[in-house]
Motif scaffolding. Structure first.
Motif, PDB file in Angstrom:
ATOM      1  N   ILE A 152       0.839  -1.207   0.000  1.00 48.94           N
ATOM      2  CA  ILE A 152       0.000   0.000   0.000  1.00 48.94           C
ATOM      3  C   ILE A 152       0.869   1.251   0.000  1.00 48.94           C
ATOM      4  O   ILE A 152       0.634   2.187  -0.775  1.00 48.94           O
ATOM      5  CB  ILE A 152      -0.968  -0.013   1.202  1.00 48.94           C
ATOM      6  N   SER A 153       1.878   1.260   0.840  1.00 46.48           N
ATOM      7  CA  SER A 153       2.767   2.420   0.923  1.00 46.48           C
ATOM      8  C   SER A 153       3.486   2.666  -0.402  1.00 46.48           C
ATOM      9  O   SER A 153       3.503   3.798  -0.913  1.00 46.48           O
ATOM     10  CB  SER A 153       3.788   2.200   2.037  1.00 46.48           C
ATOM     11  N   GLY A 154       4.082   1.628  -0.966  1.00 42.97           N
ATOM     12  CA  GLY A 154       4.791   1.776  -2.238  1.00 42.97           C
ATOM     13  C   GLY A 154       3.883   2.248  -3.353  1.00 42.97           C
ATOM     14  O   GLY A 154       4.264   3.102  -4.164  1.00 42.97           O
ATOM     15  N   THR A 155       2.674   1.709  -3.386  1.00 44.50           N
ATOM     16  CA  THR A 155       1.696   2.109  -4.405  1.00 44.50           C
ATOM     17  C   THR A 155       1.308   3.573  -4.241  1.00 44.50           C
ATOM     18  O   THR A 155       1.277   4.337  -5.219  1.00 44.50           O
ATOM     19  CB  THR A 155       0.456   1.192  -4.337  1.00 44.50           C
ATOM     20  N   CYS A 156       1.027   3.983  -3.013  1.00 38.18           N
ATOM     21  CA  CYS A 156       0.660   5.381  -2.757  1.00 38.18           C
ATOM     22  C   CYS A 156       1.806   6.330  -3.114  1.00 38.18           C
ATOM     23  O   CYS A 156       1.573   7.391  -3.703  1.00 38.18           O
ATOM     24  CB  CYS A 156       0.253   5.563  -1.299  1.00 38.18           C
ATOM     25  N   ILE A 157       3.013   5.945  -2.766  1.00 35.95           N
ATOM     26  CA  ILE A 157       4.180   6.772  -3.092  1.00 35.95           C
ATOM     27  C   ILE A 157       4.310   6.917  -4.609  1.00 35.95           C
ATOM     28  O   ILE A 157       4.535   8.015  -5.124  1.00 35.95           O
ATOM     29  CB  ILE A 157       5.456   6.180  -2.461  1.00 35.95           C
ATOM     30  N   ALA A 158       4.158   5.812  -5.334  1.00 36.56           N
ATOM     31  CA  ALA A 158       4.262   5.859  -6.800  1.00 36.56           C
ATOM     32  C   ALA A 158       3.188   6.775  -7.391  1.00 36.56           C
ATOM     33  O   ALA A 158       3.486   7.604  -8.261  1.00 36.56           O
ATOM     34  CB  ALA A 158       4.152   4.461  -7.393  1.00 36.56           C
ATOM     35  N   TYR A 159       1.948   6.626  -6.928  1.00 35.05           N
ATOM     36  CA  TYR A 159       0.879   7.484  -7.444  1.00 35.05           C
ATOM     37  C   TYR A 159       1.150   8.948  -7.130  1.00 35.05           C
ATOM     38  O   TYR A 159       0.918   9.831  -7.959  1.00 35.05           O
ATOM     39  CB  TYR A 159      -0.491   7.059  -6.896  1.00 35.05           C
ATOM     40  N   PHE A 160       1.662   9.216  -5.936  1.00 35.67           N
ATOM     41  CA  PHE A 160       1.999  10.589  -5.548  1.00 35.67           C
ATOM     42  C   PHE A 160       3.078  11.165  -6.465  1.00 35.67           C
ATOM     43  O   PHE A 160       2.944  12.291  -6.960  1.00 35.67           O
ATOM     44  CB  PHE A 160       2.464  10.629  -4.083  1.00 35.67           C
ATOM     45  N   VAL A 161       4.126  10.395  -6.710  1.00 31.13           N
ATOM     46  CA  VAL A 161       5.226  10.868  -7.564  1.00 31.13           C
ATOM     47  C   VAL A 161       4.730  11.113  -8.988  1.00 31.13           C
ATOM     48  O   VAL A 161       5.018  12.157  -9.581  1.00 31.13           O
ATOM     49  CB  VAL A 161       6.409   9.875  -7.525  1.00 31.13           C
ATOM     50  N   VAL A 162       3.975  10.176  -9.530  1.00 26.09           N
ATOM     51  CA  VAL A 162       3.445  10.346 -10.887  1.00 26.09           C
ATOM     52  C   VAL A 162       2.553  11.590 -10.940  1.00 26.09           C
ATOM     53  O   VAL A 162       2.671  12.407 -11.857  1.00 26.09           O
ATOM     54  CB  VAL A 162       2.678   9.083 -11.352  1.00 26.09           C
ATOM     55  N   TYR A 163       1.684  11.748  -9.960  1.00 25.24           N
ATOM     56  CA  TYR A 163       0.809  12.920  -9.902  1.00 25.24           C
ATOM     57  C   TYR A 163       1.622  14.217  -9.876  1.00 25.24           C
ATOM     58  O   TYR A 163       1.330  15.156 -10.634  1.00 25.24           O
ATOM     59  CB  TYR A 163      -0.103  12.845  -8.673  1.00 25.24           C
ATOM     60  N   MET A 164       2.644  14.268  -9.019  1.00 27.79           N
ATOM     61  CA  MET A 164       3.447  15.487  -8.897  1.00 27.79           C
ATOM     62  C   MET A 164       4.184  15.806 -10.200  1.00 27.79           C
ATOM     63  O   MET A 164       4.231  16.964 -10.620  1.00 27.79           O
ATOM     64  CB  MET A 164       4.436  15.366  -7.730  1.00 27.79           C
ATOM     65  N   PHE A 165       4.742  14.784 -10.833  1.00 27.58           N
ATOM     66  CA  PHE A 165       5.437  15.008 -12.099  1.00 27.58           C
ATOM     67  C   PHE A 165       4.467  15.494 -13.177  1.00 27.58           C
ATOM     68  O   PHE A 165       4.792  16.394 -13.941  1.00 27.58           O
ATOM     69  CB  PHE A 165       6.141  13.727 -12.567  1.00 27.58           C
ATOM     70  N   GLU A 166       3.291  14.894 -13.230  1.00 19.40           N
ATOM     71  CA  GLU A 166       2.321  15.306 -14.239  1.00 19.40           C
ATOM     72  C   GLU A 166       1.723  16.676 -13.909  1.00 19.40           C
ATOM     73  O   GLU A 166       1.543  17.504 -14.791  1.00 19.40           O
ATOM     74  CB  GLU A 166       1.221  14.252 -14.380  1.00 19.40           C
ATOM     75  N   ARG A 167       1.434  16.901 -12.652  1.00 22.24           N
ATOM     76  CA  ARG A 167       0.816  18.160 -12.212  1.00 22.24           C
ATOM     77  C   ARG A 167       1.715  19.354 -12.492  1.00 22.24           C
ATOM     78  O   ARG A 167       1.270  20.417 -12.885  1.00 22.24           O
ATOM     79  CB  ARG A 167       0.495  18.074 -10.719  1.00 22.24           C
ATOM     80  N   TYR A 168       3.003  19.155 -12.244  1.00 21.36           N
ATOM     81  CA  TYR A 168       3.947  20.254 -12.414  1.00 21.36           C
ATOM     82  C   TYR A 168       4.741  20.149 -13.711  1.00 21.36           C
ATOM     83  O   TYR A 168       5.782  20.752 -13.862  1.00 21.36           O
ATOM     84  CB  TYR A 168       4.857  20.362 -11.185  1.00 21.36           C
ATOM     85  N   HIS A 169       4.219  19.346 -14.632  1.00 20.22           N
ATOM     86  CA  HIS A 169       4.737  19.237 -15.997  1.00 20.22           C
ATOM     87  C   HIS A 169       6.205  18.820 -16.069  1.00 20.22           C
ATOM     88  O   HIS A 169       6.935  19.229 -16.958  1.00 20.22           O
ATOM     89  CB  HIS A 169       4.506  20.534 -16.788  1.00 20.22           C
TER      90      HIS A 169
END
Length: 175
Positions: A152-169
């Motif tokens: 769960i932790s690894g999955t949440c971290i991955a989603y967070f990182v992907v979101y941040m990279f996409e959000r901030y281009h």
């Protein structure tokens, strides 16, 4: 209940054919090595370099959160030290049990791959991460909840990182 699961695995799933395979698989996750190797491969090509940066962030966050903060906050003793009759199949581990760092780093890396590359390669990464996570139970060094929280932790971290990279281009396309 967790002891029962681990003893069931030991009694009914462990065997002479699976054991060397599972020991090999569990060692693929040592220090996040397989995910670091994949990250280096992604770094070699312009087309996948941004994915490598995402994996670096996810793996470092996983290391910080799971191995740095959570393990040293919960101080959970390894199951082979507390469950009578449980035999570990690999060397004694030098850190605490909760959460599983192997599971967390595996899912941090695999979920970034799943989200960012062709789904057939992403599914291979998820299957490998799942095998590494299960191997931690098979070899007797983690409780099921250690592995579950690591996933769960690894999955949440991955989603967070992907979101941040996409959000901030930081990343603008999928491979």
């Amino acid at each position: 209940m967790e002891a029962s699961i681990l003893l069931f695995i030991q009694e009914f799933i462990r065997n002479d054919i699976f054991t060397p395979i599972m020991v090999f698989i569990t060692h693929l996750g040592d220090f996040g090595m397989i995910w670091i190797i994949l990250t280096v491969i992604f770094l070699l090509f312009n087309k996948t370099r941004k994915i490598a940066y995402m994996m670096i962030c996810a793996l470092l966050l996983s290391l910080l959160i799971n191995n740095g903060i959570l393990k040293n906050s919960f101080l959970r003793i390894r199951p082979y030290e507390t469950i009578e009759g449980l035999t570990r199949l690999i060397e004694a581990q030098s850190d605490f049990s909760f959460p599983s760092g192997h599971s967390a780093s595996s899912f941090a890396g695999a979920v970034v791959i799943y989200k960012m590359v062709d789904k057939k390669y992403g599914m291979i990464a998820i299957i490998l991460a799942s095998l590494i996570a299960f191997s931690r139970l098979y070899v007797g060094v983690h409780y099921p909840t250690d592995v579950l929280v690591g996933i769960i932790s690894g999955t949440c971290i991955a989603y967070f990182v992907v979101y941040m990279f996409e959000r901030y281009h930081f990343i603008d396309n999928k491979v």
